[in-house]
Scaffold this motif. Structure first.
Motif, PDB file in Angstrom:
ATOM      1  N   THR A  72      10.114   1.110  -6.138  1.00  9.09           N
ATOM      2  CA  THR A  72      10.305  -0.310  -5.849  1.00  9.09           C
ATOM      3  C   THR A  72       8.963  -0.999  -5.634  1.00  9.09           C
ATOM      4  O   THR A  72       7.941  -0.356  -5.415  1.00  9.09           O
ATOM      5  CB  THR A  72      11.229  -0.494  -4.624  1.00  9.09           C
ATOM      6  OG1 THR A  72      11.603  -1.857  -4.519  1.00  9.09           O
ATOM      7  CG2 THR A  72      10.559  -0.030  -3.359  1.00  9.09           C
ATOM      8  N   VAL A  73       8.968  -2.312  -5.717  1.00 12.91           N
ATOM      9  CA  VAL A  73       7.782  -3.131  -5.472  1.00 12.91           C
ATOM     10  C   VAL A  73       8.212  -4.350  -4.656  1.00 12.91           C
ATOM     11  O   VAL A  73       9.395  -4.673  -4.588  1.00 12.91           O
ATOM     12  CB  VAL A  73       7.115  -3.596  -6.795  1.00 12.91           C
ATOM     13  CG1 VAL A  73       6.563  -2.423  -7.575  1.00 12.91           C
ATOM     14  CG2 VAL A  73       8.077  -4.396  -7.647  1.00 12.91           C
TER      15      VAL A  73
ATOM     16  N   PHE B   4      -9.077  -3.440  -9.143  1.00 20.08           N
ATOM     17  CA  PHE B   4      -8.148  -2.865 -10.108  1.00 20.08           C
ATOM     18  C   PHE B   4      -7.652  -1.518  -9.594  1.00 20.08           C
ATOM     19  O   PHE B   4      -8.420  -0.761  -9.009  1.00 20.08           O
ATOM     20  CB  PHE B   4      -8.854  -2.678 -11.459  1.00 20.08           C
ATOM     21  CG  PHE B   4      -7.970  -2.140 -12.536  1.00 20.08           C
ATOM     22  CD1 PHE B   4      -7.085  -2.976 -13.200  1.00 20.08           C
ATOM     23  CD2 PHE B   4      -8.017  -0.805 -12.889  1.00 20.08           C
ATOM     24  CE1 PHE B   4      -6.264  -2.483 -14.192  1.00 20.08           C
ATOM     25  CE2 PHE B   4      -7.206  -0.294 -13.880  1.00 20.08           C
ATOM     26  CZ  PHE B   4      -6.324  -1.148 -14.536  1.00 20.08           C
ATOM     27  N   GLU B   5      -6.371  -1.244  -9.818  1.00 20.96           N
ATOM     28  CA  GLU B   5      -5.804   0.032  -9.380  1.00 20.96           C
ATOM     29  C   GLU B   5      -4.641   0.417 -10.287  1.00 20.96           C
ATOM     30  O   GLU B   5      -3.867  -0.432 -10.721  1.00 20.96           O
ATOM     31  CB  GLU B   5      -5.303  -0.101  -7.949  1.00 20.96           C
ATOM     32  CG  GLU B   5      -4.662   1.152  -7.392  1.00 20.96           C
ATOM     33  CD  GLU B   5      -4.273   0.984  -5.945  1.00 20.96           C
ATOM     34  OE1 GLU B   5      -5.113   1.291  -5.090  1.00 20.96           O
ATOM     35  OE2 GLU B   5      -3.146   0.529  -5.677  1.00 20.96           O
ATOM     36  N   ILE B   6      -4.550   1.698 -10.595  1.00 23.66           N
ATOM     37  CA  ILE B   6      -3.405   2.253 -11.306  1.00 23.66           C
ATOM     38  C   ILE B   6      -2.676   3.160 -10.317  1.00 23.66           C
ATOM     39  O   ILE B   6      -3.300   3.964  -9.632  1.00 23.66           O
ATOM     40  CB  ILE B   6      -3.838   3.036 -12.557  1.00 23.66           C
ATOM     41  CG1 ILE B   6      -4.521   2.086 -13.539  1.00 23.66           C
ATOM     42  CG2 ILE B   6      -2.644   3.721 -13.205  1.00 23.66           C
ATOM     43  CD1 ILE B   6      -5.074   2.750 -14.779  1.00 23.66           C
ATOM     44  N   ASP B   7      -1.351   3.000 -10.236  1.00 23.65           N
ATOM     45  CA  ASP B   7      -0.566   3.824  -9.317  1.00 23.65           C
ATOM     46  C   ASP B   7      -0.755   5.305  -9.619  1.00 23.65           C
ATOM     47  O   ASP B   7      -1.048   5.677 -10.758  1.00 23.65           O
ATOM     48  CB  ASP B   7       0.922   3.470  -9.422  1.00 23.65           C
ATOM     49  CG  ASP B   7       1.243   2.128  -8.788  1.00 23.65           C
ATOM     50  OD1 ASP B   7       0.373   1.558  -8.116  1.00 23.65           O
ATOM     51  OD2 ASP B   7       2.375   1.660  -8.976  1.00 23.65           O
ATOM     52  N   PRO B   8      -0.582   6.159  -8.613  1.00 21.54           N
ATOM     53  CA  PRO B   8      -0.804   7.599  -8.804  1.00 21.54           C
ATOM     54  C   PRO B   8      -0.018   8.209  -9.965  1.00 21.54           C
ATOM     55  O   PRO B   8      -0.486   9.138 -10.606  1.00 21.54           O
ATOM     56  CB  PRO B   8      -0.373   8.214  -7.479  1.00 21.54           C
ATOM     57  CG  PRO B   8      -0.554   7.132  -6.475  1.00 21.54           C
ATOM     58  CD  PRO B   8      -0.250   5.857  -7.221  1.00 21.54           C
ATOM     59  N   ASP B   9       1.161   7.663 -10.271  1.00 22.56           N
ATOM     60  CA  ASP B   9       1.943   8.223 -11.373  1.00 22.56           C
ATOM     61  C   ASP B   9       1.577   7.603 -12.724  1.00 22.56           C
ATOM     62  O   ASP B   9       2.133   7.978 -13.748  1.00 22.56           O
ATOM     63  CB  ASP B   9       3.442   8.093 -11.114  1.00 22.56           C
ATOM     64  CG  ASP B   9       3.926   6.648 -11.058  1.00 22.56           C
ATOM     65  OD1 ASP B   9       3.102   5.716 -11.161  1.00 22.56           O
ATOM     66  OD2 ASP B   9       5.147   6.448 -10.918  1.00 22.56           O
ATOM     67  N   GLY B  10       0.643   6.640 -12.736  1.00 21.73           N
ATOM     68  CA  GLY B  10       0.174   6.036 -13.974  1.00 21.73           C
ATOM     69  C   GLY B  10       1.147   5.068 -14.620  1.00 21.73           C
ATOM     70  O   GLY B  10       0.925   4.627 -15.751  1.00 21.73           O
TER      71      GLY B  10
ATOM     72  N   HIS C  80       0.831  -1.210   0.000  1.00 25.04           N
ATOM     73  CA  HIS C  80       0.000   0.000   0.000  1.00 25.04           C
ATOM     74  C   HIS C  80       0.861   1.255   0.000  1.00 25.04           C
ATOM     75  O   HIS C  80       0.642   2.179  -0.782  1.00 25.04           O
ATOM     76  CB  HIS C  80      -0.932  -0.010   1.219  1.00 25.04           C
ATOM     77  CG  HIS C  80      -1.600   1.285   1.500  1.00 25.04           C
ATOM     78  ND1 HIS C  80      -2.713   1.699   0.815  1.00 25.04           N
ATOM     79  CD2 HIS C  80      -1.303   2.278   2.379  1.00 25.04           C
ATOM     80  CE1 HIS C  80      -3.084   2.896   1.260  1.00 25.04           C
ATOM     81  NE2 HIS C  80      -2.237   3.263   2.214  1.00 25.04           N
ATOM     82  N   VAL C  81       1.867   1.287   0.858  1.00 25.42           N
ATOM     83  CA  VAL C  81       2.750   2.451   0.942  1.00 25.42           C
ATOM     84  C   VAL C  81       3.540   2.609  -0.355  1.00 25.42           C
ATOM     85  O   VAL C  81       3.653   3.713  -0.895  1.00 25.42           O
ATOM     86  CB  VAL C  81       3.692   2.348   2.160  1.00 25.42           C
ATOM     87  CG1 VAL C  81       4.746   3.441   2.134  1.00 25.42           C
ATOM     88  CG2 VAL C  81       2.892   2.411   3.452  1.00 25.42           C
ATOM     89  N   LEU C  82       4.072   1.521  -0.902  1.00 26.31           N
ATOM     90  CA  LEU C  82       4.854   1.609  -2.135  1.00 26.31           C
ATOM     91  C   LEU C  82       4.004   2.072  -3.316  1.00 26.31           C
ATOM     92  O   LEU C  82       4.476   2.819  -4.166  1.00 26.31           O
ATOM     93  CB  LEU C  82       5.514   0.266  -2.446  1.00 26.31           C
ATOM     94  CG  LEU C  82       6.594  -0.183  -1.464  1.00 26.31           C
ATOM     95  CD1 LEU C  82       7.098  -1.577  -1.822  1.00 26.31           C
ATOM     96  CD2 LEU C  82       7.733   0.809  -1.398  1.00 26.31           C
ATOM     97  N   ARG C  83       2.734   1.630  -3.371  1.00 21.74           N
ATOM     98  CA  ARG C  83       1.847   2.099  -4.445  1.00 21.74           C
ATOM     99  C   ARG C  83       1.487   3.568  -4.259  1.00 21.74           C
ATOM    100  O   ARG C  83       1.357   4.313  -5.222  1.00 21.74           O
ATOM    101  CB  ARG C  83       0.576   1.248  -4.495  1.00 21.74           C
ATOM    102  CG  ARG C  83       0.773  -0.092  -5.160  1.00 21.74           C
ATOM    103  CD  ARG C  83      -0.547  -0.779  -5.469  1.00 21.74           C
ATOM    104  NE  ARG C  83      -1.301  -1.122  -4.277  1.00 21.74           N
ATOM    105  CZ  ARG C  83      -1.208  -2.275  -3.626  1.00 21.74           C
ATOM    106  NH1 ARG C  83      -0.372  -3.200  -4.040  1.00 21.74           N
ATOM    107  NH2 ARG C  83      -1.941  -2.495  -2.560  1.00 21.74           N
ATOM    108  N   ALA C  84       1.318   3.991  -3.016  1.00 22.19           N
ATOM    109  CA  ALA C  84       0.940   5.384  -2.740  1.00 22.19           C
ATOM    110  C   ALA C  84       2.099   6.355  -2.947  1.00 22.19           C
ATOM    111  O   ALA C  84       1.872   7.540  -3.184  1.00 22.19           O
ATOM    112  CB  ALA C  84       0.408   5.504  -1.310  1.00 22.19           C
ATOM    113  N   VAL C  85       3.322   5.851  -2.853  1.00 22.87           N
ATOM    114  CA  VAL C  85       4.510   6.702  -3.012  1.00 22.87           C
ATOM    115  C   VAL C  85       5.387   6.102  -4.120  1.00 22.87           C
ATOM    116  O   VAL C  85       6.450   5.526  -3.851  1.00 22.87           O
ATOM    117  CB  VAL C  85       5.302   6.815  -1.692  1.00 22.87           C
ATOM    118  CG1 VAL C  85       6.419   7.839  -1.812  1.00 22.87           C
ATOM    119  CG2 VAL C  85       4.390   7.166  -0.521  1.00 22.87           C
TER     120      VAL C  85
END
Length: 81
Positions: A39-40, A57-63, A29-34
């Motif tokens: 890194t993953v 389904f989710e796309i990271d904030p930076d797309g 969650h933190v890695l996807r949010a930042v």
């Protein structure tokens, strides 16, 4: 810090080992949010595919990365990272 505070499963009793949410779900969650962290989690990290808010389904904030999951039981991720 905002990503940590926004994690919805922080209360006592919210965690389940499988399929999540668990400690790997928190880190994911933190890695996807930042995404600036760049890194993953490894593909065999149990709970990494558990998305918050019951989403599938989710796309990271930076797309740059996308994630699809079936309640964390099975998941798929694709993108730059």
């Amino acid at each position: 810090e905002a990503a940590i505070q926004s994690y919805p499963f922080a209360a006592t009793g919210d965690y389940r080992i499988y399929p999540g949410p668990n400690s790997n779900s928190f880190v994911a969650h933190v890695l996807r949010a930042v995404p600036q962290l760049g890194t993953v989690l490894p593909p065999d990290a149990v709970g990494r595919d558990f998305l918050t808010d019951g989403r599938f389904f989710e796309i990271d904030p930076d797309g740059r990365d996308m994630h699809a999951t079936l309640y964390g039981l099975i998941g798929f991720a694709a993108g730059v990272r």
